[in-house]
Design a protein around this motif. Sequence first.
Motif, PDB file in Angstrom:
ATOM      1  N   PRO A  95      -6.581  25.014   9.405  1.00 34.34           N
ATOM      2  CA  PRO A  95      -5.831  24.124   8.677  1.00 34.34           C
ATOM      3  C   PRO A  95      -6.278  22.426   9.235  1.00 34.34           C
ATOM      4  O   PRO A  95      -5.846  21.651   8.348  1.00 34.34           O
ATOM      5  N   ARG A  96      -6.741  22.138  10.227  1.00 36.26           N
ATOM      6  CA  ARG A  96      -7.235  21.022  10.581  1.00 36.26           C
ATOM      7  C   ARG A  96      -8.024  20.358   9.579  1.00 36.26           C
ATOM      8  O   ARG A  96      -8.237  19.277   9.555  1.00 36.26           O
ATOM      9  N   HIS A  97      -8.746  21.120   8.655  1.00 30.91           N
ATOM     10  CA  HIS A  97      -9.736  20.628   7.808  1.00 30.91           C
ATOM     11  C   HIS A  97      -9.093  19.971   6.506  1.00 30.91           C
ATOM     12  O   HIS A  97      -9.803  19.128   5.726  1.00 30.91           O
ATOM     13  N   LEU A 156     -11.999  17.777   5.741  1.00 28.51           N
ATOM     14  CA  LEU A 156     -12.766  16.856   6.661  1.00 28.51           C
ATOM     15  C   LEU A 156     -13.888  17.857   6.798  1.00 28.51           C
ATOM     16  O   LEU A 156     -13.962  19.226   6.796  1.00 28.51           O
ATOM     17  N   PHE A 157     -15.127  17.201   6.968  1.00 26.83           N
ATOM     18  CA  PHE A 157     -16.323  18.001   7.107  1.00 26.83           C
ATOM     19  C   PHE A 157     -16.294  18.420   8.660  1.00 26.83           C
ATOM     20  O   PHE A 157     -15.316  17.919   9.510  1.00 26.83           O
ATOM     21  N   ALA A 158     -17.176  19.253   9.101  1.00 25.69           N
ATOM     22  CA  ALA A 158     -16.930  20.050  10.619  1.00 25.69           C
ATOM     23  C   ALA A 158     -17.057  19.035  11.722  1.00 25.69           C
ATOM     24  O   ALA A 158     -16.694  19.119  12.629  1.00 25.69           O
ATOM     25  N   ASP A 159     -18.151  18.000  11.506  1.00 26.79           N
ATOM     26  CA  ASP A 159     -18.341  17.085  12.401  1.00 26.79           C
ATOM     27  C   ASP A 159     -17.218  15.971  12.749  1.00 26.79           C
ATOM     28  O   ASP A 159     -16.943  15.020  13.468  1.00 26.79           O
TER      29      ASP A 159
END
Length: 259
Positions: A95-97, A156-159
Amino acid sequence: MLSFGLVTVPVALYNATKKKTISFNQLRKTDYSRISYKKVDNDGVEVQQHELIKGYEISPDRYVVIDEYELEAITPQASRTIEINDFVKLEQIDPRHYDASYYLVPETGAQKAYALLLQSMAEANVVGVAKFVLRSKEYLAAIRPAEGVLTLSTMLFADEIVKAVEVETYLPCDVKLTDKELNMARQLINSLVTEFEPEKYENEYYKSVMSLIDSKAEAAVGAKQTEQGGKVIDIMAALEASINAIKAQEKPKKKRKTG
């Protein structure tokens, strides 16, 4: 345009959220005239817009200067296509993405293709992972069915996600928990488990500020600050008090008679 494989679905993008935030302008106290900001250099001299360039700081007072034409050369081209590259299970996405959300609505003549994708994704219980360009910015997105409509959530992207290991030094370590503490905590949590009803959670601060604004006939600015001192609490006492409060609320319900 939404596409997966060789299937294309003409769609329109609509906001699915409406953030309720309040912003204030700074005014001069004596006459309520609005305060503006000027761009000035280190000597306090105002700098005009045509004199500005972009610079990326690589060390204190050292910058890499980037020209507008250099940025334009690498800016992704706007595209009207949202291409689904993969389908994944919803629970696999942290969910942080998630960021902003939109509705994808079929355009004229696309109802059947839209319904096909909507129903197929719902039955498979999957999320489509896509990339698209909007206003010269590239986005990662998750597309999924919700309440009979396809929703798109920018991600959001992984980085861009801060890994938990980066804050582990601030986390409690070597903490000893007794069985009694754990059992009481579990009992409290279980007593509060319910169905998620987002409507019952309201932005009380927003409502209060808007009520204050509505009640004022003049453009006055006021701020009320409160300080709350920290105190050490007994975790067992807090857990026990919470459980007792819940039990007290449940007792009247059990005494009700029918007939």
